[in-house]
Write a protein that holds these residues in place. Structure first.
Motif, PDB file in Angstrom:
ATOM      1  N   GLN A 132      61.891 103.685 -32.007  1.00  0.00           N
ATOM      2  CA  GLN A 132      62.583 102.406 -32.050  1.00  0.00           C
ATOM      3  C   GLN A 132      62.562 101.847 -33.462  1.00  0.00           C
ATOM      4  O   GLN A 132      61.506 101.745 -34.084  1.00  0.00           O
TER       5      GLN A 132
ATOM      6  N   ASP B 206      50.409 104.177 -31.051  1.00  0.00           N
ATOM      7  CA  ASP B 206      50.188 102.791 -31.449  1.00  0.00           C
ATOM      8  C   ASP B 206      48.910 102.305 -30.791  1.00  0.00           C
ATOM      9  O   ASP B 206      48.297 103.025 -29.993  1.00  0.00           O
TER      10      ASP B 206
ATOM     11  N   TYR C  97      56.213 108.092 -28.059  1.00  0.00           N
ATOM     12  CA  TYR C  97      56.939 106.879 -28.447  1.00  0.00           C
ATOM     13  C   TYR C  97      56.370 106.345 -29.754  1.00  0.00           C
ATOM     14  O   TYR C  97      55.153 106.192 -29.895  1.00  0.00           O
TER      15      TYR C  97
ATOM     16  N   SER D  47      57.517 103.742 -33.486  1.00  0.00           N
ATOM     17  CA  SER D  47      58.432 102.693 -33.935  1.00  0.00           C
ATOM     18  C   SER D  47      58.261 102.426 -35.420  1.00  0.00           C
ATOM     19  O   SER D  47      57.208 102.685 -36.006  1.00  0.00           O
TER      20      SER D  47
ATOM     21  N   SER E 143      54.035  99.625 -25.181  1.00  0.00           N
ATOM     22  CA  SER E 143      55.313  98.946 -24.998  1.00  0.00           C
ATOM     23  C   SER E 143      55.672  98.885 -23.520  1.00  0.00           C
ATOM     24  O   SER E 143      55.227  99.713 -22.719  1.00  0.00           O
TER      25      SER E 143
ATOM     26  N   HIS F 241      63.973  98.522 -22.907  1.00  0.00           N
ATOM     27  CA  HIS F 241      62.749  99.145 -22.412  1.00  0.00           C
ATOM     28  C   HIS F 241      62.765  99.337 -20.899  1.00  0.00           C
ATOM     29  O   HIS F 241      62.263 100.341 -20.388  1.00  0.00           O
TER      30      HIS F 241
ATOM     31  N   THR G 203      65.065  93.780 -26.446  1.00  0.00           N
ATOM     32  CA  THR G 203      64.097  94.883 -26.411  1.00  0.00           C
ATOM     33  C   THR G 203      63.645  95.144 -24.982  1.00  0.00           C
ATOM     34  O   THR G 203      63.550  96.303 -24.546  1.00  0.00           O
ATOM     35  N   ASP G 204      63.378  94.079 -24.227  1.00  0.00           N
ATOM     36  CA  ASP G 204      62.990  94.248 -22.824  1.00  0.00           C
ATOM     37  C   ASP G 204      64.076  94.961 -22.031  1.00  0.00           C
ATOM     38  O   ASP G 204      63.790  95.806 -21.180  1.00  0.00           O
TER      39      ASP G 204
ATOM     40  N   GLU H 133      52.122 106.658 -26.448  1.00  0.00           N
ATOM     41  CA  GLU H 133      52.673 105.841 -27.512  1.00  0.00           C
ATOM     42  C   GLU H 133      51.722 105.897 -28.699  1.00  0.00           C
ATOM     43  O   GLU H 133      50.511 105.662 -28.552  1.00  0.00           O
TER      44      GLU H 133
ATOM     45  N   SER I 198      62.696  98.694 -34.935  1.00  0.00           N
ATOM     46  CA  SER I 198      62.512  97.350 -34.394  1.00  0.00           C
ATOM     47  C   SER I 198      63.037  96.274 -35.341  1.00  0.00           C
ATOM     48  O   SER I 198      62.812  96.338 -36.550  1.00  0.00           O
TER      49      SER I 198
END
Length: 396
Positions: free
Chosen positions: A43, A156, A261, A263, A160, A124, A120-121, A154, A45
């Motif tokens: 993504q 991160d 995933y 970003s 998310s 997603h 974004t929601d 993810e 962002s």
């Protein structure tokens, strides 16, 4: 150990917060793989400006609406007589020439929302813009088809919405060794001796304690599998480059994970867009170049598909701050070695026929891309994940 102490000390909680119904399933983790193809989702962002990414350099309206923001014709990386890439995307030109890149233009959804958080929601959860969901599309994929949470990871520290299901969540981790070491912390070992205590009820997070214990085996599996491979490829030394390096190590080590995933943030370019987007697209392109070459060097690129999206595009007309404001339709990049339609999947949107807000009109619902990836790449029932049918596309 009370609730306050637990939450204060547990950075692991954000990565491993699974709902109660998952605990028993996790205790019987299956080792068999459910397919061999992998999907990497990226993504951009903040709302990347797609019109300065895929550039209609022969269109006079483009320069009329962007007199100081338009990319000069001499700087555009031309891919045909009408369209070219932002100069920072030179590494993607090589992928384009090799047939490893498909650009899908004019991607969006009906009744678009220009809020970063809401749009974004929507991307997603893959829901209509007037509906809300607590589960993401990859999370629902896990609910229906996965046997373990590390089936999706993810890269991160937090998870998310896309990766959260109703009965199973993915795992979030940037560093498999640190993740594993955290799972061995004496604090969590202490939980094991308390797991049968009567006071550990669902009301006071008893189920979460149990989940932390169960998730220890997942952290161990990720670490012990991924450490068998060390990449020799040099990546850009930044957060995004490190995300892709970690992803490559997971893939090349044979980790039984289907979806990754990552970003890259910072694309909300209302002011002085030129330098910011130039820098960010350079980070993206050079990191992708290293990532793809790493996979090719290790024979895993054929079975990997990379999907890059942004939650919305930008307005056609530049603003007074030499930037662009929130728009709607945008382009999506698909990178892989099994593409059925390479290059430009469809024509760019008209600059003379905009919607009432001065935005590009969307042509392709982003959920049609998801449906195609689910059905043709991950080989599952897309309707079961997305709750409705979408027209299949022909890029894979």
């Amino acid at each position: 150990m009370d609730r306050r102490k637990f939450l204060k000390n547990s950075s692991l909680a954000s990565s491993l917060f699974f709902v109660p119904s998952f605990v028993k399933a996790f205790e019987q983790v299956a080792s068999e793989s459910f397919g061999y193809k992998r999907l990497v989702i990226i993504q951009l962002s903040g709302g990347n400006d797609g019109l300065n990414t895929i550039i209609p350099y022969r269109n006079d309206l483009y320069y009329k609406e962007r007199p100081t923001l338009g990319i000069l014709k001499k700087d555009v990386i031309k891919i045909n007589d009408e369209v070219g890439l932002h100069p920072s995307l030179t590494p993607l030109k090589s992928l384009y020439d090799q047939g490893n890149l498909t650009v899908i233009n004019n991607v969006g959804y009906p009744n678009p929302n220009r809020s970063h958080f809401r749009s974004t929601d929507i991307w997603h959860t893959a829901t209509d813009s007037n509906k809300y969901s607590q589960s993401g599309w990859i999370g629902r994929y896990l609910d229906n088809y996965a046997k373990q949470p590390y089936s999706a990871i993810e890269i991160d520290e937090s998870l998310s919405l896309a990766m959260k299901g109703e009965t199973m969540n993915a795992i979030a981790t940037q560093d498999p060794k640190a993740f594993y070491n955290l799972s061995k912390d004496p604090y969590f070992k202490g939980i094991r001796s308390n797991q049968n205590n009567a006071h550990l009820s669902e009301h006071n997070l008893g189920y979460l304690y149990k989940t932390m214990i169960a998730a220890e085996s997942s952290a161990k599996y990720i670490y012990q599998t991924s450490k068998t491979f060390t990449s020799k490829k040099e990546y850009p030394n930044n957060k995004f480059g490190n995300q892709l390096k970690t992803t490559a190590s997971f893939i090349n080590s044979g980790l039984d994970t289907k979806v990754f995933y990552g970003s890259l943030s910072g694309f909300d370019t209302h002011v002085n867009q030129l330098n910011t987007q130039k820098r960010l697209l350079n980070i993206y392109a050079k990191s992708i170049e290293a990532f793809v070459q790493d996979l090719k060097d290790n024979g895993t690129f054929n079975d990997t598909l990379i999907l890059t999206f942004s939650e919305f595009g930008r307005r056609v007309k530049q603003n007074a701050n030499v930037g662009t404001d929130h728009g709607t339709a945008n382009n999506v990049f698909i990178i892989g070695n099994q593409l059925q339609k390479q290059g430009l999947y469809n024509n760019m949107s008209s600059l003379s026929d905009l919607d009432g807000n001065g935005d590009l009109k969307f042509e392709i619902d982003f959920r049609a891309i998801y449906a195609t990836v689910l059905n043709k790449w991950l080989q599952v029932d897309d309707k079961k994940v997305l709750s409705k049918s979408f027209k299949q596309l022909s890029f894979i």
